[in-house]
Design an enzyme around this catalytic site. Sequence first.
Site, PDB file in Angstrom:
ATOM      1  N   CYS A 114      35.104  33.563  38.313  1.00  0.00           N
ATOM      2  CA  CYS A 114      34.661  34.340  39.485  1.00  0.00           C
ATOM      3  C   CYS A 114      33.164  34.187  39.738  1.00  0.00           C
ATOM      4  CB  CYS A 114      35.004  35.812  39.308  1.00  0.00           C
ATOM      5  SG  CYS A 114      36.763  36.073  39.111  1.00  0.00           S
ATOM      6  N   HIS A 260      31.288  39.377  44.845  1.00  0.00           N
ATOM      7  CA  HIS A 260      32.570  38.681  44.636  1.00  0.00           C
ATOM      8  C   HIS A 260      33.681  39.634  45.041  1.00  0.00           C
ATOM      9  CE1 HIS A 260      36.067  37.006  42.883  1.00  0.00           C
ATOM     10  NE2 HIS A 260      36.108  37.833  41.861  1.00  0.00           N
ATOM     11  N   ASN A 290      41.625  38.154  46.314  1.00  0.00           N
ATOM     12  CA  ASN A 290      40.610  37.677  45.369  1.00  0.00           C
ATOM     13  C   ASN A 290      40.807  36.167  45.181  1.00  0.00           C
ATOM     14  OD1 ASN A 290      39.212  36.912  43.035  1.00  0.00           O
ATOM     15  ND2 ASN A 290      39.608  38.836  41.976  1.00  0.00           N
TER      16      ASN A 290
HETATM   17  N1  COA Z   1      52.269  47.755  41.880  1.00  0.00           N
HETATM   18  C1  COA Z   1      52.619  48.949  41.449  1.00  0.00           C
HETATM   19  N2  COA Z   1      52.236  49.463  40.273  1.00  0.00           N
HETATM   20  C2  COA Z   1      51.427  48.705  39.513  1.00  0.00           C
HETATM   21  C3  COA Z   1      51.007  47.427  39.903  1.00  0.00           C
HETATM   22  C4  COA Z   1      51.446  46.962  41.135  1.00  0.00           C
HETATM   23  N3  COA Z   1      51.108  45.749  41.625  1.00  0.00           N
HETATM   24  N4  COA Z   1      50.196  46.933  38.940  1.00  0.00           N
HETATM   25  C5  COA Z   1      50.121  47.851  37.964  1.00  0.00           C
HETATM   26  N5  COA Z   1      50.870  48.930  38.321  1.00  0.00           N
HETATM   27  C6  COA Z   1      51.086  50.171  37.577  1.00  0.00           C
HETATM   28  C7  COA Z   1      50.817  50.020  36.101  1.00  0.00           C
HETATM   29  O1  COA Z   1      51.958  49.478  35.473  1.00  0.00           O
HETATM   30  C8  COA Z   1      50.558  51.438  35.686  1.00  0.00           C
HETATM   31  O2  COA Z   1      51.776  52.095  35.541  1.00  0.00           O
HETATM   32  P1  COA Z   1      51.986  53.162  34.333  1.00  0.00           P
HETATM   33  O3  COA Z   1      50.945  54.213  34.605  1.00  0.00           O
HETATM   34  O4  COA Z   1      53.382  53.600  34.547  1.00  0.00           O
HETATM   35  O5  COA Z   1      51.720  52.387  33.091  1.00  0.00           O
HETATM   36  C9  COA Z   1      49.889  52.040  36.924  1.00  0.00           C
HETATM   37  O6  COA Z   1      50.157  51.137  38.003  1.00  0.00           O
HETATM   38  C10 COA Z   1      48.398  52.187  36.777  1.00  0.00           C
HETATM   39  O7  COA Z   1      47.885  51.028  36.212  1.00  0.00           O
HETATM   40  P2  COA Z   1      46.399  50.862  35.864  1.00  0.00           P
HETATM   41  O8  COA Z   1      46.169  49.517  35.255  1.00  0.00           O
HETATM   42  O9  COA Z   1      45.912  52.060  35.139  1.00  0.00           O
HETATM   43  O10 COA Z   1      45.808  50.940  37.337  1.00  0.00           O
HETATM   44  P3  COA Z   1      44.324  50.833  37.781  1.00  0.00           P
HETATM   45  O11 COA Z   1      43.984  52.021  38.588  1.00  0.00           O
HETATM   46  O12 COA Z   1      43.429  50.464  36.653  1.00  0.00           O
HETATM   47  O13 COA Z   1      44.380  49.619  38.784  1.00  0.00           O
HETATM   48  C11 COA Z   1      43.892  47.292  38.880  1.00  0.00           C
HETATM   49  C12 COA Z   1      44.817  48.353  38.337  1.00  0.00           C
HETATM   50  C13 COA Z   1      44.366  45.939  38.383  1.00  0.00           C
HETATM   51  C14 COA Z   1      43.948  47.304  40.401  1.00  0.00           C
HETATM   52  C15 COA Z   1      42.459  47.603  38.398  1.00  0.00           C
HETATM   53  O14 COA Z   1      42.436  47.769  37.024  1.00  0.00           O
HETATM   54  C16 COA Z   1      41.476  46.558  38.779  1.00  0.00           C
HETATM   55  O15 COA Z   1      41.195  46.344  39.942  1.00  0.00           O
HETATM   56  N6  COA Z   1      40.883  45.871  37.776  1.00  0.00           N
HETATM   57  C17 COA Z   1      39.967  44.791  38.041  1.00  0.00           C
HETATM   58  C18 COA Z   1      40.747  43.672  38.614  1.00  0.00           C
HETATM   59  C19 COA Z   1      39.913  42.509  38.962  1.00  0.00           C
HETATM   60  O16 COA Z   1      39.051  42.624  39.780  1.00  0.00           O
HETATM   61  N7  COA Z   1      40.209  41.369  38.376  1.00  0.00           N
HETATM   62  C20 COA Z   1      39.570  40.193  38.676  1.00  0.00           C
HETATM   63  C21 COA Z   1      38.202  40.202  38.141  1.00  0.00           C
HETATM   64  S1  COA Z   1      37.275  39.017  38.854  1.00  0.00           S
END
Ligand code: COA
Length: 333
Positions: A114, A260, A290
């Site tokens: 990234c 980013h 992304n």
């Molecule tokens: N649809 C529905 N539910 C989803 C899902 C999706 N696509 N992806 C994950 N979930 C669920 C999880 O399984 C979890 O369920 P549970 O509580 O029953 O275990 C719930 O949603 C919450 O997951 P969590 O990981 O705590 O959510 P979050 O608020 O942290 O959001 C991201 C998840 C991935 C959106 C967030 O962590 C994020 O944006 N991280 C950075 C991602 C990023 O930018 N990556 C690239 C870096 S360059």
Amino acid sequence: MTARTVVTGTGHYVPPRVVTNRDLEKLMDTSDEWIRERSGILERHHVEAGIGTSDLAVEAARRAIADAGIDPATIDFIVAATLSPDHYFPGIGVLVQAKLGLGTIGALDVRNQCSGFIYALSAADQYIRAGTYKRILLVAAEVQSTNLDFSDKGRDMSVLFGDGAGAVILEPNTNGDGRGILSTHLFADGNFASHLWMEKPSPMDSPTFQTGFFEEGRFFPKMEGRNVFVNACQRMPEAVRAGLEANGLRVEDIDALIPHQANDRISLMVAKGLKIPGEKVIRNIDRIGNTTAASIPIALDEAVKAGRIRTGHLVVLTAFGSGYTWASALIRW
Ligand code: COA
């Protein structure tokens, strides 16, 4: 007078196929509402089978070359950033060079995920300022859609990523008007390598490709989403502040901030952390998703073409991603 590196052309390309959140609902247990709320993404673009990262890169490069109004034969070096090269080796730099018919000029491949565009920009900036090259094509491109887990198991990752490419033409500016790249600041912490990575294939395994790894889904990218989120929100403002401090500038001096496009909530947290007004923050993740290394040059090209970035503006780029790596670049446009 020391030359500064100036951007003389920008371009981007995304493949035509739009994949909406509703389309993803058909593949896995997710919802349009969840994806919008957690990431701000409404849709992204996916390639058709047979299209590689170098193909997207070439399209973006052609647009940047046209925008700069230059003869491609005058380009004397290529820097290419991607985490999704067409092949395990060689990288896409040489493929872009051959497809554009750029003779035997050198082609450097940058692997900083990234942060790849800013790392590549930093390398190109050093070459230009040292006088080594006079006209560099810098291209960042990704095809991620062909290796994401679209089952429930991979839903945290697969809803976020899209395909696309962005490119810039870089040249020296010696006319003393102050325009050009003011600084780049690059950081990394390899202790977090496994927090956001594609573990396999790994030449440490003999043989590298094993059926069991496929069955276990270990060829798909994986991330510790929350840890990535927290670190991204902290590291990008730090990198921006390092750049401002080095140049004796303040947050109020920034005309456009391009983070980013990892997740819209991260971009908003970065803006909040820096106390920069929302209208100065360039965000297009709702339509593009992304696109890793390509996200900044795509957003940059859109912002320039929309007139949100104009001559004399202070443009600040910042990125965070796999490695972990993070970075900033300050450009007097
Ligand atoms: N649809 C529905 N539910 C989803 C899902 C999706 N696509 N992806 C994950 N979930 C669920 C999880 O399984 C979890 O369920 P549970 O509580 O029953 O275990 C719930 O949603 C919450 O997951 P969590 O990981 O705590 O959510 P979050 O608020 O942290 O959001 C991201 C998840 C991935 C959106 C967030 O962590 C994020 O944006 N991280 C950075 C991602 C990023 O930018 N990556 C690239 C870096 S360059």
